[in-house]
Design an enzyme around this catalytic site. Structure first.
Site, PDB file in Angstrom:
ATOM      1  N   LYS A  25     -78.795 -28.401 -50.116  1.00  0.00           N
ATOM      2  CA  LYS A  25     -78.503 -28.694 -51.523  1.00  0.00           C
ATOM      3  C   LYS A  25     -79.678 -29.404 -52.180  1.00  0.00           C
ATOM      4  O   LYS A  25     -80.071 -29.060 -53.305  1.00  0.00           O
ATOM      5  CB  LYS A  25     -77.250 -29.567 -51.604  1.00  0.00           C
ATOM      6  CG  LYS A  25     -76.870 -30.010 -53.017  1.00  0.00           C
ATOM      7  CD  LYS A  25     -76.420 -28.867 -53.885  1.00  0.00           C
ATOM      8  CE  LYS A  25     -75.880 -29.358 -55.211  1.00  0.00           C
ATOM      9  NZ  LYS A  25     -75.514 -28.247 -56.120  1.00  0.00           N
ATOM     10  N   LEU A  26     -80.269 -30.366 -51.489  1.00  0.00           N
ATOM     11  CA  LEU A  26     -81.385 -31.106 -52.050  1.00  0.00           C
ATOM     12  C   LEU A  26     -82.610 -30.212 -52.220  1.00  0.00           C
ATOM     13  O   LEU A  26     -83.325 -30.309 -53.226  1.00  0.00           O
ATOM     14  CB  LEU A  26     -81.723 -32.306 -51.164  1.00  0.00           C
ATOM     15  CG  LEU A  26     -82.776 -33.285 -51.703  1.00  0.00           C
ATOM     16  CD1 LEU A  26     -82.381 -33.807 -53.074  1.00  0.00           C
ATOM     17  CD2 LEU A  26     -82.978 -34.442 -50.724  1.00  0.00           C
ATOM     18  N   LYS A  37     -86.151 -27.502 -56.399  1.00  0.00           N
ATOM     19  CA  LYS A  37     -86.765 -26.335 -57.039  1.00  0.00           C
ATOM     20  C   LYS A  37     -86.284 -26.162 -58.477  1.00  0.00           C
ATOM     21  O   LYS A  37     -87.070 -25.873 -59.372  1.00  0.00           O
ATOM     22  CB  LYS A  37     -86.445 -25.071 -56.229  1.00  0.00           C
ATOM     23  CG  LYS A  37     -87.078 -25.046 -54.848  1.00  0.00           C
ATOM     24  CD  LYS A  37     -86.662 -23.801 -54.077  1.00  0.00           C
ATOM     25  CE  LYS A  37     -87.258 -23.785 -52.688  1.00  0.00           C
ATOM     26  NZ  LYS A  37     -86.825 -22.592 -51.891  1.00  0.00           N
ATOM     27  N   CYS A  77     -80.840 -42.684 -71.569  1.00  0.00           N
ATOM     28  CA  CYS A  77     -81.979 -41.844 -71.915  1.00  0.00           C
ATOM     29  C   CYS A  77     -82.392 -41.900 -73.383  1.00  0.00           C
ATOM     30  O   CYS A  77     -83.518 -41.568 -73.713  1.00  0.00           O
ATOM     31  CB  CYS A  77     -81.682 -40.398 -71.526  1.00  0.00           C
ATOM     32  SG  CYS A  77     -81.603 -40.143 -69.731  1.00  0.00           S
ATOM     33  N   PHE A 113     -84.853 -38.016 -61.102  1.00  0.00           N
ATOM     34  CA  PHE A 113     -85.221 -39.240 -61.819  1.00  0.00           C
ATOM     35  C   PHE A 113     -86.410 -39.962 -61.195  1.00  0.00           C
ATOM     36  O   PHE A 113     -86.618 -39.936 -59.984  1.00  0.00           O
ATOM     37  CB  PHE A 113     -84.017 -40.185 -61.881  1.00  0.00           C
ATOM     38  CG  PHE A 113     -82.948 -39.713 -62.818  1.00  0.00           C
ATOM     39  CD1 PHE A 113     -83.053 -39.937 -64.178  1.00  0.00           C
ATOM     40  CD2 PHE A 113     -81.843 -39.018 -62.344  1.00  0.00           C
ATOM     41  CE1 PHE A 113     -82.074 -39.492 -65.048  1.00  0.00           C
ATOM     42  CE2 PHE A 113     -80.857 -38.568 -63.205  1.00  0.00           C
ATOM     43  CZ  PHE A 113     -80.977 -38.810 -64.560  1.00  0.00           C
ATOM     44  N   HIS A 163     -86.588 -35.320 -75.340  1.00  0.00           N
ATOM     45  CA  HIS A 163     -86.328 -35.896 -74.018  1.00  0.00           C
ATOM     46  C   HIS A 163     -85.699 -34.841 -73.112  1.00  0.00           C
ATOM     47  O   HIS A 163     -84.660 -34.263 -73.459  1.00  0.00           O
ATOM     48  CB  HIS A 163     -85.379 -37.094 -74.130  1.00  0.00           C
ATOM     49  CG  HIS A 163     -84.933 -37.592 -72.779  1.00  0.00           C
ATOM     50  ND1 HIS A 163     -85.714 -38.427 -72.015  1.00  0.00           N
ATOM     51  CD2 HIS A 163     -83.812 -37.343 -72.057  1.00  0.00           C
ATOM     52  CE1 HIS A 163     -85.076 -38.671 -70.876  1.00  0.00           C
ATOM     53  NE2 HIS A 163     -83.920 -38.029 -70.881  1.00  0.00           N
ATOM     54  N   GLY A 183     -83.514 -34.215 -70.456  1.00  0.00           N
ATOM     55  CA  GLY A 183     -82.506 -34.679 -69.512  1.00  0.00           C
ATOM     56  C   GLY A 183     -82.554 -33.854 -68.240  1.00  0.00           C
ATOM     57  O   GLY A 183     -82.311 -34.339 -67.143  1.00  0.00           O
ATOM     58  N   ASN A 218     -87.391 -37.253 -64.947  1.00  0.00           N
ATOM     59  CA  ASN A 218     -86.650 -37.889 -66.030  1.00  0.00           C
ATOM     60  C   ASN A 218     -86.755 -39.402 -65.807  1.00  0.00           C
ATOM     61  O   ASN A 218     -86.183 -39.938 -64.866  1.00  0.00           O
ATOM     62  CB  ASN A 218     -85.193 -37.439 -66.009  1.00  0.00           C
ATOM     63  CG  ASN A 218     -84.357 -38.060 -67.117  1.00  0.00           C
ATOM     64  OD1 ASN A 218     -84.705 -39.082 -67.691  1.00  0.00           O
ATOM     65  ND2 ASN A 218     -83.226 -37.438 -67.419  1.00  0.00           N
TER      66      ASN A 218
END
Length: 394
Positions: free
Chosen positions: A63-64, A69, A172, A223, A314, A316, A347
């Site tokens: 999943k990570l 990607k 944000c 992030f 921005h 997100g 982000n």
């Protein structure tokens, strides 16, 4: 480009070849940024992250890898490092009450990054630190009394009569909120010079992955940490070199959407949940918001179309940028600076809009007087809140 080199370049261009700021309108006079020393390459993130938190779950690994990607991020900077986890191993333990340790790390790091960004900004500005009359301090990453605004003021050597405003936990859109507040201060206090700082770290939200909290992995892949600083002021002096005028600023929230972005502070730190309908909510309402802002340009600007503008949005995440581009029928290059900032830094919450503005500034300088005069800056956050500003390139 280094601050001193940028200042010299703008002086070489000469005031005669630049647009003139309207009397009494706030302008951005300088911009700086700073980052923690730990650089995270997205290519190496999966192996390093899972090794440091002692996770061998293959489904989480897969999943990570997929998220790394799809986020389009290439590099990020983080306060959290191998050394930090060795000092505070409990941060990687599920369910540990670690808010004390997290704030111990974050409070110091946030002010240090804001300090470093401010030094870069003040050097580019070219005037004495004693000329700063106001400070607007933005962060969603620290919590204490007195706040980081006081610690930053002391470190910079600001006057003990500097007028301070602190904006906490806006997420944000915090950077654009800070810009709106700084604009109001500058325009209503003749001769004032406002230092606006934003500084963020993901330390409060760092948690080991859990299948019951899929958004934690999104945070790990998306992030980053950093800080930004701007000097805002109206009626620039001969020694100052404004690059944009802040023509107007606007905020609105979407009724009934307060649960779409949800953040909670607990003994374990801060946790977030994002509704899957967030991109769609933004798409459904962004066009009307943008048109309200563009209308503020007035009849003297002619009939402005959205593709006549330069853009600082921005990011997100890539889905929000793609949806906005489609909804507003923007040319692909219009959001290029936003995409490059996401790629270079991830982000970085309230800071990100200013990293984008720096890239926009570079592009406008390349184009010279042939570049777009008017531009829009946008950010979105909890509420759902829209923050925007209409600016003129100078």
């Amino acid at each position: 480009m280094l601050a001193s080199a940028r200042l010299e370049k703008r002086k070489e261009i000469g005031k005669s070849s630049r647009r003139t700021a309207n009397q009494g309108k706030a302008t951005v006079l300088a911009l700086g940024k700073a980052f923690p020393s730990n650089v995270v390459s997205q290519e190496n993130l999966v192996e390093e992250y899972l090794r440091e938190i002692n996770c061998d779950d293959l489904s989480i690994r897969d999943k990570l890898q997929h998220l790394c990607k799809t986020t389009t991020v290439k590099t990020r900077y983080t306060v959290m490092s191998r050394e930090t986890l060795h000092k505070y191993p409990e941060l990687a333990t599920e369910g540990s009450p670690t808010i004390k340790q997290r704030l111990e790390i974050a409070n110091e790091a946030v002010v240090q990054m804001a300090y470093e960004a401010s030094l870069v900004c003040i050097k580019e500005w070219g005037r004495a630190v004693q000329d700063i009359t106001h400070l607007v301090y933005v962060s969603s990453s620290e919590f204490r009394l007195p706040g980081g605004d006081l610690y930053l003021s002391a470190q910079l050597g600001l006057s003990n009569e500097v007028q301070r405003v602190m904006l906490y936990f806006l997420g944000c859109y915090g950077g654009v909120s800070g810009l709106r507040v700084a604009k109001d201060i500058a325009e209503n206090n003749p001769g004032s010079r406002v230092l606006l700082t934003t500084s963020e770290t993901t330390v409060l939200g760092f948690r080991p992955p859990n299948k019951a909290r899929p958004y934690d992995l999104v945070g790990a892949a998306l992030f980053g940490d950093g800080a930004a600083a701007l000097i805002i002021g109206a009626d620039p002096t001969e020694s100052e070199s404004p690059f944009v005028e802040l023509h107007c600023a606007m905020q609105q929230f979407l009724p009934g959407t307060h649960g779409v972005i949800d953040g909670r502070l607990s003994e374990e730190g801060i946790s977030f949940k994002l509704g899957r309908d967030l991109p769609q909510k933004i798409e459904d309402n962004v066009e009307e918001f943008c048109k309200k802002l563009v209308a503020e340009a007035g009849s003297g600007s002619g009939s402005l179309e959205l593709n006549d503008l330069f853009w600082a949005v921005h990011p997100g995440g890539p889905a929000i940028l793609s949806g906005l581009e489609t909804k507003l029928k923007l040319k692909p290059e219009k959001l290029e600076c936003s995409r490059r900032a996401l790629m270079d830094y991830g982000n970085v919450s309230s800071n990100t809009i200013f990293y984008i503005m720096e890239k926009v500034r570079d592009e406008l300088e390349k184009k010279g007087t042939g570049g777009e005069e008017w531009g829009l800056g946008l950010a979105f956050g909890p509420g759902i809140t829209f923050e925007g500003f209409l600016m003129r390139s100078l």
